[in-house]
Design an enzyme around this catalytic site. Sequence first.
Site, PDB file in Angstrom:
ATOM      1  N   PRO A   9       0.795  -1.233   0.000  1.00 18.79           N
ATOM      2  CA  PRO A   9       0.000   0.000   0.000  1.00 18.79           C
ATOM      3  C   PRO A   9       0.826   1.280   0.000  1.00 18.79           C
ATOM      4  O   PRO A   9       1.839   1.382   0.705  1.00 18.79           O
ATOM      5  CB  PRO A   9      -0.795  -0.100   1.311  1.00 18.79           C
ATOM      6  CG  PRO A   9      -0.849  -1.540   1.610  1.00 18.79           C
ATOM      7  CD  PRO A   9       0.404  -2.147   1.071  1.00 18.79           C
ATOM      8  N   ASN A  10       0.362   2.207  -0.792  1.00 22.90           N
ATOM      9  CA  ASN A  10       0.888   3.582  -0.873  1.00 22.90           C
ATOM     10  C   ASN A  10       2.230   3.702  -1.575  1.00 22.90           C
ATOM     11  O   ASN A  10       2.720   4.817  -1.762  1.00 22.90           O
ATOM     12  CB  ASN A  10       0.974   4.229   0.530  1.00 22.90           C
ATOM     13  CG  ASN A  10      -0.369   4.290   1.211  1.00 22.90           C
ATOM     14  OD1 ASN A  10      -1.317   4.797   0.635  1.00 22.90           O
ATOM     15  ND2 ASN A  10      -0.467   3.746   2.403  1.00 22.90           N
ATOM     16  N   ARG A  17       4.987  11.193  -2.250  1.00 25.41           N
ATOM     17  CA  ARG A  17       4.667  10.877  -0.864  1.00 25.41           C
ATOM     18  C   ARG A  17       5.830  11.193   0.081  1.00 25.41           C
ATOM     19  O   ARG A  17       6.910  10.615  -0.064  1.00 25.41           O
ATOM     20  CB  ARG A  17       4.380   9.375  -0.824  1.00 25.41           C
ATOM     21  CG  ARG A  17       4.133   8.796   0.505  1.00 25.41           C
ATOM     22  CD  ARG A  17       4.074   7.279   0.418  1.00 25.41           C
ATOM     23  NE  ARG A  17       3.766   6.781   1.734  1.00 25.41           N
ATOM     24  CZ  ARG A  17       4.047   5.580   2.162  1.00 25.41           C
ATOM     25  NH1 ARG A  17       4.611   4.706   1.359  1.00 25.41           N
ATOM     26  NH2 ARG A  17       3.746   5.224   3.380  1.00 25.41           N
ATOM     27  N   TYR A  22      10.900   9.378   2.117  1.00 28.64           N
ATOM     28  CA  TYR A  22      11.042   8.359   1.079  1.00 28.64           C
ATOM     29  C   TYR A  22      11.831   8.810  -0.144  1.00 28.64           C
ATOM     30  O   TYR A  22      12.070   8.005  -1.053  1.00 28.64           O
ATOM     31  CB  TYR A  22       9.653   7.864   0.653  1.00 28.64           C
ATOM     32  CG  TYR A  22       8.891   7.231   1.793  1.00 28.64           C
ATOM     33  CD1 TYR A  22       9.353   6.064   2.399  1.00 28.64           C
ATOM     34  CD2 TYR A  22       7.725   7.812   2.289  1.00 28.64           C
ATOM     35  CE1 TYR A  22       8.668   5.488   3.459  1.00 28.64           C
ATOM     36  CE2 TYR A  22       7.028   7.249   3.349  1.00 28.64           C
ATOM     37  CZ  TYR A  22       7.512   6.083   3.929  1.00 28.64           C
ATOM     38  OH  TYR A  22       6.847   5.517   4.980  1.00 28.64           O
ATOM     39  N   ASN A  73       8.173  -5.264  -0.379  1.00 28.35           N
ATOM     40  CA  ASN A  73       7.983  -4.106   0.495  1.00 28.35           C
ATOM     41  C   ASN A  73       6.492  -4.064   0.797  1.00 28.35           C
ATOM     42  O   ASN A  73       5.687  -3.637  -0.045  1.00 28.35           O
ATOM     43  CB  ASN A  73       8.444  -2.805  -0.158  1.00 28.35           C
ATOM     44  CG  ASN A  73       8.343  -1.631   0.815  1.00 28.35           C
ATOM     45  OD1 ASN A  73       7.739  -1.756   1.894  1.00 28.35           O
ATOM     46  ND2 ASN A  73       8.923  -0.500   0.463  1.00 28.35           N
ATOM     47  N   ALA A  76       2.841  -0.414   5.073  1.00 32.85           N
ATOM     48  CA  ALA A  76       2.309  -0.435   6.439  1.00 32.85           C
ATOM     49  C   ALA A  76       1.813  -1.824   6.861  1.00 32.85           C
ATOM     50  O   ALA A  76       1.746  -2.126   8.065  1.00 32.85           O
ATOM     51  CB  ALA A  76       1.182   0.581   6.566  1.00 32.85           C
ATOM     52  N   GLU A  97      12.467  -9.097   2.773  1.00 34.93           N
ATOM     53  CA  GLU A  97      11.694  -7.911   3.171  1.00 34.93           C
ATOM     54  C   GLU A  97      12.548  -6.671   2.954  1.00 34.93           C
ATOM     55  O   GLU A  97      13.688  -6.624   3.418  1.00 34.93           O
ATOM     56  CB  GLU A  97      11.339  -8.049   4.664  1.00 34.93           C
ATOM     57  CG  GLU A  97      10.670  -6.822   5.244  1.00 34.93           C
ATOM     58  CD  GLU A  97      10.435  -6.954   6.758  1.00 34.93           C
ATOM     59  OE1 GLU A  97      10.721  -8.031   7.338  1.00 34.93           O
ATOM     60  OE2 GLU A  97       9.982  -5.971   7.350  1.00 34.93           O
ATOM     61  N   HIS A  99      12.605  -2.190   2.887  1.00 32.16           N
ATOM     62  CA  HIS A  99      11.971  -0.899   3.182  1.00 32.16           C
ATOM     63  C   HIS A  99      12.896   0.211   2.728  1.00 32.16           C
ATOM     64  O   HIS A  99      14.119   0.129   2.930  1.00 32.16           O
ATOM     65  CB  HIS A  99      11.717  -0.743   4.689  1.00 32.16           C
ATOM     66  CG  HIS A  99      10.833  -1.807   5.226  1.00 32.16           C
ATOM     67  ND1 HIS A  99       9.469  -1.796   5.049  1.00 32.16           N
ATOM     68  CD2 HIS A  99      11.125  -2.946   5.895  1.00 32.16           C
ATOM     69  CE1 HIS A  99       8.963  -2.879   5.599  1.00 32.16           C
ATOM     70  NE2 HIS A  99       9.933  -3.602   6.116  1.00 32.16           N
ATOM     71  N   ARG A 106      12.262   5.017  13.231  1.00 35.89           N
ATOM     72  CA  ARG A 106      11.045   5.823  13.096  1.00 35.89           C
ATOM     73  C   ARG A 106      10.098   5.597  14.287  1.00 35.89           C
ATOM     74  O   ARG A 106      10.533   5.198  15.352  1.00 35.89           O
ATOM     75  CB  ARG A 106      10.389   5.515  11.745  1.00 35.89           C
ATOM     76  CG  ARG A 106      11.308   5.888  10.563  1.00 35.89           C
ATOM     77  CD  ARG A 106      10.650   5.664   9.228  1.00 35.89           C
ATOM     78  NE  ARG A 106       9.452   6.486   9.076  1.00 35.89           N
ATOM     79  CZ  ARG A 106       8.527   6.312   8.121  1.00 35.89           C
ATOM     80  NH1 ARG A 106       8.685   5.344   7.216  1.00 35.89           N
ATOM     81  NH2 ARG A 106       7.475   7.091   8.054  1.00 35.89           N
TER      82      ARG A 106
HETATM   83  C1  DQA Z   1       7.923   1.452   4.270  1.00 38.18           C
HETATM   84  C2  DQA Z   1       7.908   1.680   5.790  1.00 38.18           C
HETATM   85  C3  DQA Z   1       6.507   1.461   6.353  1.00 38.18           C
HETATM   86  O1  DQA Z   1       6.509   1.714   7.753  1.00 38.18           O
HETATM   87  C4  DQA Z   1       5.530   2.411   5.710  1.00 38.18           C
HETATM   88  O2  DQA Z   1       4.224   2.169   6.186  1.00 38.18           O
HETATM   89  C5  DQA Z   1       5.576   2.359   4.222  1.00 38.18           C
HETATM   90  C6  DQA Z   1       6.881   2.298   3.569  1.00 38.18           C
HETATM   91  C7  DQA Z   1       9.303   1.789   3.662  1.00 38.18           C
HETATM   92  O3  DQA Z   1       9.556   1.367   2.540  1.00 38.18           O
HETATM   93  O4  DQA Z   1      10.098   2.506   4.287  1.00 38.18           O
HETATM   94  O5  DQA Z   1       4.563   2.444   3.549  1.00 38.18           O
HETATM   95  O6  DQA Z   1       7.671   0.076   4.017  1.00 38.18           O
END
Ligand code: DQA
Length: 143
Positions: A9-10, A17, A22, A73, A76, A97, A99, A106
Amino acid sequence: MNILCLHGPNLNMLGLREPAIYGTVTMEEINQALQQEATAGQVILECKQSNHEGELVGWIHDARQKFDGILLNAGALTHTSIALRDAISAAGVPTVEVHLSNIHARESFRHHSMIAAVCLGQIAGFGKQSYLLGLKALIASAR
Ligand code: DQA
């Protein structure tokens, strides 16, 4: 070798964003960089994004027949989704995994990953490079 890259998501909003966290790199730019790395390593790579947990779960299940590794990735959902964790376990496809941000530096709710224990490993905090390092790690561990 076939690798599946899943963005949760996102992550389709990258570039727009929260650039202070990011960066300004877009998901398409990450995918292009991954494709270059994959081609150099003679790997076939497919990249997908979804904002829906169930869709990601389905793609992880389907990966069982088709892919040798998953670069994930989960956004959230990393911090909340037992369903994703169970899907990774059920599929049995080696998963890394990744990020962009250092989730451990954070907010405290980002410190725990529901999926970390069922992944080969976690790479966080290197922006676009987290994905590229993750892909290299997957290729190296699958060969
Ligand atoms: C993320 C870190 C997550 O906490 C966050 O919700 C994201 C992006 C990252 O790539 O840093 O959507 O996965």
